[in-house]
Design a protein around this motif. Structure first.
Motif, mmCIF file in Angstrom:
data_model
loop_
_atom_site.group_PDB
_atom_site.id
_atom_site.type_symbol
_atom_site.label_atom_id
_atom_site.label_comp_id
_atom_site.label_asym_id
_atom_site.label_seq_id
_atom_site.Cartn_x
_atom_site.Cartn_y
_atom_site.Cartn_z
ATOM 1 N N ASN A 33 0.847 -1.116 0.079
ATOM 2 C CA ASN A 33 -0.137 -0.087 -0.013
ATOM 3 C C ASN A 33 0.927 1.114 -0.036
ATOM 4 O O ASN A 33 1.535 1.422 0.677
ATOM 5 C CB ASN A 33 -0.800 0.003 1.391
ATOM 6 N N VAL A 34 0.753 2.216 -0.858
ATOM 7 C CA VAL A 34 1.423 3.230 -0.949
ATOM 8 C C VAL A 34 0.948 4.424 -0.484
ATOM 9 O O VAL A 34 -0.365 4.710 -0.773
ATOM 10 C CB VAL A 34 1.671 3.629 -2.587
ATOM 11 N N GLU A 47 -3.134 7.572 1.681
ATOM 12 C CA GLU A 47 -3.092 6.249 1.088
ATOM 13 C C GLU A 47 -3.485 6.607 -0.535
ATOM 14 O O GLU A 47 -4.680 7.375 -0.784
ATOM 15 C CB GLU A 47 -4.360 5.345 1.697
ATOM 16 N N PHE A 48 -2.918 6.057 -1.437
ATOM 17 C CA PHE A 48 -3.029 6.197 -2.890
ATOM 18 C C PHE A 48 -3.560 4.751 -3.539
ATOM 19 O O PHE A 48 -4.355 4.897 -4.312
ATOM 20 C CB PHE A 48 -1.668 6.362 -3.366
ATOM 21 N N GLY A 49 -3.095 3.682 -2.770
ATOM 22 C CA GLY A 49 -3.593 2.581 -3.337
ATOM 23 C C GLY A 49 -2.693 1.155 -3.166
ATOM 24 O O GLY A 49 -1.560 1.697 -2.729
ATOM 25 N N TYR A 50 -2.804 0.291 -3.728
ATOM 26 C CA TYR A 50 -1.856 -0.909 -3.728
ATOM 27 C C TYR A 50 -1.133 -1.179 -5.118
ATOM 28 O O TYR A 50 -1.817 -1.068 -6.187
ATOM 29 C CB TYR A 50 -2.696 -2.138 -3.324
ATOM 30 N N ILE A 51 0.202 -1.618 -4.844
ATOM 31 C CA ILE A 51 1.032 -1.744 -6.156
ATOM 32 C C ILE A 51 1.702 -3.044 -5.890
ATOM 33 O O ILE A 51 2.315 -3.154 -4.767
ATOM 34 C CB ILE A 51 1.929 -0.544 -6.505
ATOM 35 N N ILE A 101 6.864 3.392 -9.300
ATOM 36 C CA ILE A 101 5.919 4.427 -8.461
ATOM 37 C C ILE A 101 6.682 5.282 -7.764
ATOM 38 O O ILE A 101 6.557 6.377 -7.885
ATOM 39 C CB ILE A 101 4.926 3.264 -7.684
ATOM 40 N N LYS A 151 -2.379 11.646 -8.167
ATOM 41 C CA LYS A 151 -2.412 10.209 -8.360
ATOM 42 C C LYS A 151 -2.447 10.048 -9.952
ATOM 43 O O LYS A 151 -1.893 8.999 -10.453
ATOM 44 C CB LYS A 151 -3.647 9.694 -7.800
ATOM 45 N N GLU A 186 0.110 7.691 -12.259
ATOM 46 C CA GLU A 186 -0.246 6.548 -13.298
ATOM 47 C C GLU A 186 0.279 7.055 -14.501
ATOM 48 O O GLU A 186 0.684 5.905 -15.415
ATOM 49 C CB GLU A 186 -1.730 6.256 -13.120
ATOM 50 N N PHE A 191 -3.299 2.130 -9.639
ATOM 51 C CA PHE A 191 -3.082 1.711 -8.439
ATOM 52 C C PHE A 191 -4.623 0.743 -8.175
ATOM 53 O O PHE A 191 -5.545 1.084 -8.654
ATOM 54 C CB PHE A 191 -3.579 2.773 -7.507
#
Length: 570
Positions: free
Chosen positions: A248-249, A271-275, A283, A318, A322, A329
């Motif tokens: 999780n970023v 929190e931005f999401g999962y990578i 990223i 974000k 991307e 994400f």
């Protein structure tokens, strides 16, 4: 690649001029090294040596006396090693110990909460000796300061589980990937021949970043790295058998502020999401280059990633990540933090034949005293220990990878030199301070030298209310910068002047909430009165297992900080 431009013409900060004119961080450092008329560097080079891992300081305890004697301040240099994940071998430790004994003014080693060590009190003629020793040991101090990515930190212990080891290896990889490409360090400090080709900095940019940049990797359930305090925070996600699969970023954390300037504030990362783990470098590079291109280069107080993120908005930031990375994400994966303290004493390693021993090091200061030969004890251990050491993000030290055949020897030495002490309270273990006076030029009040006696007074309060088995996250800094991460503590003190501090309350136990200013510019006695009163209320009215920080928020003693950019100063 999108580049945001200011809507009106603005002048750049002078640091931008220094970086631009530095010939990739060389400046005139060599000329200053040859100047025997002063113990220091010229103003431009004072900024440039930071990129080489050094800060020019002076001993403020003797500043006034030397002024009376018409002498230059006792200028000396603090050198900070690059040590991703805090891992150092016994051989390296012993060599650093010997060097500090011979060449530093103070004869100490200082462990930092960014998992490395600092040597304070180096004089200018000794700098090349120091760097050449580091190089001989396979170490360096490149990019441990300045407008670059700093030392990458991660949850310890690499020898404890598979995922911890994988995260440590990644911290080293990230650190190497983001190093400046300039050969200035090798030319100046290692006497290597100057390169003939034209240099460039493809990731950091030829003027480097607008401000310092910090990356941390946390392995739940432990948040020992204070992952929300960093420009990039990575929360490790494991599969069902404990192998690392992704992160999780989190982006845009930072704890420094400027007194009197309400456009500055501490902020927890978003929190931005999962990578997936295989894509994490893409990223990270994208975030770095966005901050390089979009960060404020006119006002250094607003130059950190957190201000860039707030200015352009999370959605825009974000989308740009991307676009630059070519990745999307995924939704944040579930995780939970339960603690951020170190696990003291003995613990088993990945291999059943190996052990780890975590020692409490008050304020991270390695020195000998009348009651504890800490520095000599660690040197003696390093002579017989075939494993290594790990510096923790709480300024403590792990003797790692101890073979079972050496366990009794290491324990005997630890007891002989009084490195193991069962009398240390949970409260003392939960307290931390930055260096501050006498060496830090930014310090407005004491921190490291203030904390031990202050904790003793807090211990008396805790004992008075039968709280010996409890603790409160307590952190003290000598100014409003974030060096001891006071703005993620349950009780935070930030220095305002000699003997005066701002008191912040209401952070949480696991490091996910910013505390709020309770009272400004007050004395130690006033602070202790407030803390005794609120601790007394906590004992009387707390819910089961409720922490002090959660209680002062729930009870209304302070309002929670929900969104720093909007409500920190309410």
């Amino acid at each position: 690649m999108t580049i945001l431009k200011h809507t009106k013409k603005v002048s750049l900060s002078d640091n931008e001029r220094i970086k631009k004119d530095s010939n990739f961080l060389r400046g005139t450092i060599n000329e200053d090294l040859d100047n025997n008329l002063t113990g220091g560097f010229n103003p431009d080079n004072i900024q440039l040596i930071k990129f080489h891992g050094m800060y020019q300081q002076d001993d403020r305890d003797v500043r006034l006396e030397r002024t009376y004697q018409k002498l230059e301040p006792l200028i000396n240099i603090m050198l900070r090693c690059r040590l991703p994940g805090g891992v150092i071998t016994s051989k390296q430790w012993l060599a650093i110990h010997n060097f500090s004994e011979k060449y530093t003014l103070y004869g100490t080693i200082r462990l930092t909460n960014r998992q490395t060590f600092q040597l304070h009190g180096l004089l200018k003629p000794q700098l090349k000796i120091a760097h050449q020793l580091l190089n001989k040991l396979g170490l360096d101090s490149i990019a441990t300061a300045g407008d670059v990515n700093r030392n990458v930190i991660c949850t310890v212990n690499p020898m404890e589980s598979t995922i911890h080891y994988q995260v440590w290896k990644l911290s080293k990889r990230i650190s190497e990937y983001l190093l400046p490409r300039s050969k200035a360090y090798a030319e100046i400090w290692l006497n290597e021949q100057k390169t003939e080709f034209v240099e460039s900095e493809p990731i950091l940019g030829d003027c480097y970043l607008p401000r310092k940049f910090k990356i941390a990797i946390a392995v739940p359930p432990f948040n020992d790295v204070d992952v929300y305090a960093n420009d990039i925070g990575l929360v490790a996600i494991a599969d069902n058998i404990g192998n690392l699969i992704g992160f999780n970023v989190l982006i845009g954390g930072g704890l420094a502020m400027t007194y009197g300037d309400k456009t500055t504030y501490p902020r927890r990362a978003s929190e931005f999401g999962y990578i997936d783990a295989v894509n994490i470098l893409k990223i990270i590079e994208s975030v770095i280059t966005i901050q390089r291109d979009w960060g404020d280069r006119s006002n250094r107080k607003h130059a950190k990633t957190k201000y860039t993120l707030v200015r352009v908005g999370i959605d825009t930031f974000k989308q740009e990540i991307e676009n630059r990375s070519g990745l999307m994400f995924a939704p944040v994966r579930s995780y939970m933090f339960t603690d951020r303290g170190d696990r003291f004493g003995w613990s088993k390693g990945i291999n059943k034949d190996y052990w780890n021993l975590t020692l409490f090091i008050e304020n991270g200061r390695i020195f000998n005293s009348s009651h504890k030969l800490l520095k000599h004890g660690l040197a003696e251990i390093s002579k017989v220990h075939s494993g290594g050491f790990i510096i923790t993000t709480n300024q403590n030290l792990v003797i790692s990878n101890i073979h079972k055949d050496k366990k009794d020897i290491i324990e005997a030495l630890s007891k002989e030199y009084k490195l193991l002490d069962d009398s240390i309270t949970l409260q003392r273990k939960a307290s931390m301070a930055c260096v501050a006076l006498p060496t830090c030029p930014l310090a407005m009040a004491e921190a490291e030298r203030f904390l031990p006696d202050f904790v003793t007074k807090i211990e008396h309060i805790m004992c008075k209310y039968n709280l010996e088995k409890d603790s409160i996250i307590l952190r003290v800094t000598g100014c409003a910068n974030g060096c001891a991460r006071a703005m993620l503590s349950e009780i935070g003190l930030t220095g305002r002047g000699i003997g005066r501090y701002n008191l912040y309350l209401g952070g949480d136990k696991i490091g996910t909430r910013i505390p709020r200013l309770y009272k400004e510019n007050i004395s130690e006695s006033e602070i202790l009165d407030i803390l005794e009163y609120t601790i007394k209320l906590w004992v009387k009215d707390r819910n089961i297992q409720e922490s002090y920080g959660d209680y002062v928020v729930r009870s209304g003693i302070v309002k929670p900080v929900l969104n720093s950019e909007k409500d920190f100063y309410l």
